[in-house]
Motif scaffolding. Sequence first.
Motif, PDB file in Angstrom:
ATOM      1  N   GLU A   1      -9.131 -19.848  14.619  1.00 25.77           N
ATOM      2  CA  GLU A   1      -8.273 -19.676  13.449  1.00 25.77           C
ATOM      3  C   GLU A   1      -9.075 -19.244  12.217  1.00 25.77           C
ATOM      4  OE1 GLU A   1      -6.222 -23.344  12.860  1.00 25.77           O
ATOM      5  OE2 GLU A   1      -5.190 -23.219  14.784  1.00 25.77           O
ATOM      6  N   GLU A   2     -10.240 -19.850  12.033  1.00 27.85           N
ATOM      7  CA  GLU A   2     -11.051 -19.520  10.859  1.00 27.85           C
ATOM      8  C   GLU A   2     -11.626 -18.104  10.954  1.00 27.85           C
ATOM      9  OE1 GLU A   2     -11.338 -21.308   8.032  1.00 27.85           O
ATOM     10  OE2 GLU A   2      -9.916 -22.697   8.937  1.00 27.85           O
ATOM     11  N   LYS A   3     -11.985 -17.681  12.160  1.00 22.91           N
ATOM     12  CA  LYS A   3     -12.461 -16.299  12.332  1.00 22.91           C
ATOM     13  C   LYS A   3     -11.339 -15.310  12.009  1.00 22.91           C
ATOM     14  CE  LYS A   3     -16.182 -16.681  15.713  1.00 22.91           C
ATOM     15  NZ  LYS A   3     -16.583 -16.299  17.083  1.00 22.91           N
ATOM     16  N   TYR A   4     -10.132 -15.618  12.438  1.00 25.88           N
ATOM     17  CA  TYR A   4      -8.984 -14.759  12.141  1.00 25.88           C
ATOM     18  C   TYR A   4      -8.740 -14.693  10.630  1.00 25.88           C
ATOM     19  CZ  TYR A   4      -4.177 -13.163  11.780  1.00 25.88           C
ATOM     20  OH  TYR A   4      -3.044 -12.483  11.421  1.00 25.88           O
ATOM     21  N   THR A   5      -8.797 -15.844   9.958  1.00 28.22           N
ATOM     22  CA  THR A   5      -8.596 -15.881   8.515  1.00 28.22           C
ATOM     23  C   THR A   5      -9.681 -15.102   7.794  1.00 28.22           C
ATOM     24  OG1 THR A   5      -7.559 -18.051   8.723  1.00 28.22           O
ATOM     25  CG2 THR A   5      -8.307 -17.425   6.530  1.00 28.22           C
ATOM     26  N   TYR A   6     -10.922 -15.230   8.260  1.00 28.20           N
ATOM     27  CA  TYR A   6     -12.035 -14.510   7.650  1.00 28.20           C
ATOM     28  C   TYR A   6     -11.823 -12.995   7.771  1.00 28.20           C
ATOM     29  CZ  TYR A   6     -16.782 -12.938   6.699  1.00 28.20           C
ATOM     30  OH  TYR A   6     -17.863 -12.301   6.173  1.00 28.20           O
ATOM     31  N   ALA A   7     -11.456 -12.533   8.961  1.00 29.28           N
ATOM     32  CA  ALA A   7     -11.226 -11.099   9.165  1.00 29.28           C
ATOM     33  C   ALA A   7     -10.063 -10.606   8.312  1.00 29.28           C
ATOM     34  CB  ALA A   7     -10.965 -10.821  10.638  1.00 29.28           C
ATOM     35  N   ARG A   8      -9.012 -11.413   8.213  1.00 25.50           N
ATOM     36  CA  ARG A   8      -7.863 -11.033   7.387  1.00 25.50           C
ATOM     37  C   ARG A   8      -8.251 -10.957   5.914  1.00 25.50           C
ATOM     38  NH1 ARG A   8      -3.815 -15.349   7.556  1.00 25.50           N
ATOM     39  NH2 ARG A   8      -4.925 -15.995   5.716  1.00 25.50           N
ATOM     40  N   ASN A   9      -9.084 -11.878   5.469  1.00 26.55           N
ATOM     41  CA  ASN A   9      -9.528 -11.862   4.074  1.00 26.55           C
ATOM     42  C   ASN A   9     -10.410 -10.660   3.768  1.00 26.55           C
ATOM     43  OD1 ASN A   9      -8.122 -14.105   3.353  1.00 26.55           O
ATOM     44  ND2 ASN A   9      -9.884 -15.457   3.229  1.00 26.55           N
ATOM     45  N   VAL A  10     -11.233 -10.243   4.720  1.00 29.16           N
ATOM     46  CA  VAL A  10     -12.059  -9.049   4.508  1.00 29.16           C
ATOM     47  C   VAL A  10     -11.166  -7.824   4.331  1.00 29.16           C
ATOM     48  CG1 VAL A  10     -13.708  -7.493   5.616  1.00 29.16           C
ATOM     49  CG2 VAL A  10     -14.118  -9.949   5.642  1.00 29.16           C
ATOM     50  N   LYS A  11     -10.157  -7.702   5.194  1.00 33.88           N
ATOM     51  CA  LYS A  11      -9.214  -6.572   5.070  1.00 33.88           C
ATOM     52  C   LYS A  11      -8.470  -6.634   3.737  1.00 33.88           C
ATOM     53  CE  LYS A  11      -8.531  -6.282  10.027  1.00 33.88           C
ATOM     54  NZ  LYS A  11      -7.645  -6.615  11.139  1.00 33.88           N
ATOM     55  N   LYS A  12      -8.053  -7.832   3.351  1.00 35.66           N
ATOM     56  CA  LYS A  12      -7.342  -8.011   2.084  1.00 35.66           C
ATOM     57  C   LYS A  12      -8.227  -7.611   0.908  1.00 35.66           C
ATOM     58  CE  LYS A  12      -5.124 -11.750  -0.503  1.00 35.66           C
ATOM     59  NZ  LYS A  12      -4.813 -13.192  -0.459  1.00 35.66           N
ATOM     60  N   ALA A  13      -9.502  -7.994   0.940  1.00 34.72           N
ATOM     61  CA  ALA A  13     -10.426  -7.652  -0.136  1.00 34.72           C
ATOM     62  C   ALA A  13     -10.624  -6.143  -0.220  1.00 34.72           C
ATOM     63  CB  ALA A  13     -11.769  -8.351   0.080  1.00 34.72           C
ATOM     64  N   ILE A  14     -10.745  -5.482   0.920  1.00 28.34           N
ATOM     65  CA  ILE A  14     -10.921  -4.023   0.924  1.00 28.34           C
ATOM     66  C   ILE A  14      -9.696  -3.334   0.343  1.00 28.34           C
ATOM     67  CG2 ILE A  14     -11.127  -2.016   2.446  1.00 28.34           C
ATOM     68  CD1 ILE A  14     -12.947  -3.771   4.227  1.00 28.34           C
ATOM     69  N   VAL A  15      -8.494  -3.790   0.747  1.00 26.06           N
ATOM     70  CA  VAL A  15      -7.258  -3.185   0.239  1.00 26.06           C
ATOM     71  C   VAL A  15      -7.154  -3.381  -1.272  1.00 26.06           C
ATOM     72  CG1 VAL A  15      -4.741  -3.412   0.269  1.00 26.06           C
ATOM     73  CG2 VAL A  15      -5.998  -3.304   2.415  1.00 26.06           C
ATOM     74  N   LEU A  16      -7.443  -4.596  -1.749  1.00 28.01           N
ATOM     75  CA  LEU A  16      -7.369  -4.849  -3.193  1.00 28.01           C
ATOM     76  C   LEU A  16      -8.371  -3.996  -3.961  1.00 28.01           C
ATOM     77  CD1 LEU A  16      -6.917  -8.714  -3.192  1.00 28.01           C
ATOM     78  CD2 LEU A  16      -5.263  -7.036  -3.997  1.00 28.01           C
ATOM     79  N   PHE A  17      -9.573  -3.859  -3.430  1.00 24.12           N
ATOM     80  CA  PHE A  17     -10.591  -3.063  -4.093  1.00 24.12           C
ATOM     81  C   PHE A  17     -10.184  -1.586  -4.146  1.00 24.12           C
ATOM     82  CE2 PHE A  17     -14.798  -1.058  -4.491  1.00 24.12           C
ATOM     83  CZ  PHE A  17     -15.263  -1.743  -5.591  1.00 24.12           C
ATOM     84  N   VAL A  18      -9.656  -1.077  -3.042  1.00 26.60           N
ATOM     85  CA  VAL A  18      -9.209   0.327  -3.001  1.00 26.60           C
ATOM     86  C   VAL A  18      -8.045   0.548  -3.959  1.00 26.60           C
ATOM     87  CG1 VAL A  18      -8.129   2.070  -1.521  1.00 26.60           C
ATOM     88  CG2 VAL A  18     -10.111   0.797  -0.698  1.00 26.60           C
ATOM     89  N   LEU A  19      -7.092  -0.405  -3.994  1.00 29.64           N
ATOM     90  CA  LEU A  19      -5.989  -0.284  -4.943  1.00 29.64           C
ATOM     91  C   LEU A  19      -6.502  -0.282  -6.380  1.00 29.64           C
ATOM     92  CD1 LEU A  19      -3.203  -2.556  -3.430  1.00 29.64           C
ATOM     93  CD2 LEU A  19      -3.109  -0.087  -3.787  1.00 29.64           C
ATOM     94  N   GLY A  20      -7.502  -1.101  -6.661  1.00 29.44           N
ATOM     95  CA  GLY A  20      -8.093  -1.125  -7.990  1.00 29.44           C
ATOM     96  C   GLY A  20      -8.712   0.216  -8.352  1.00 29.44           C
ATOM     97  N   ILE A  21      -9.386   0.830  -7.398  1.00 32.33           N
ATOM     98  CA  ILE A  21      -9.995   2.144  -7.650  1.00 32.33           C
ATOM     99  C   ILE A  21      -8.915   3.209  -7.869  1.00 32.33           C
ATOM    100  CG2 ILE A  21     -11.339   3.988  -6.564  1.00 32.33           C
ATOM    101  CD1 ILE A  21     -13.073   1.781  -5.332  1.00 32.33           C
TER     102      ILE A  21
END
Length: 156
Positions: free
Chosen positions: A76-96
């Motif tokens: 479960e924690e590995k899944y959450t970690y991977a989801r958070n990485v994707k979320k961070a990338i999407v937020l960063f790209v949206l910011g750019i």
Amino acid sequence: MKDELNIYLDETDTPFSRYYSLDDVHLSSDLEDFILSKQHSGRRKEVEIFFLGQNNFDEKTLQAATHNTFSNILKEEKYTYARNVKKAIVLFVLGIIVGMVFLKFSTTHAYIAGVLSIVCWVFIWAGTEVYFFDNQQIKQKIRKCRNILNANVRKK
């Protein structure tokens, strides 16, 4: 470095969760939280878990329950970690992207450009917070679970 964890169970305590079958035993949530809390850091170290007391639980069942519980948490924690990485990338790209729109409007529409500037930084900082701060706690829990999964679980 060796870390010993002694868990005392008397005859009225049950270390197993009530809602699992005998084939797929798990530790109770209280015991799971206790074991995780006793792992002070996520550093790699050898862990030994001893179940002590006046009870009639066999060692194999305790080992299976410990392994099943912490392998599920790890998954479960590995899944959450991977989801958070994707979320961070999407937020960063949206910011750019919002930042690029801000640059386009900065000379003609100052008010819209000001709002877009704030939105741009909110997206970038939200992604940064998720990646660097939220994931740090998740990585520490993953390390703790790996240490427990590699632990020697015995009954004394």
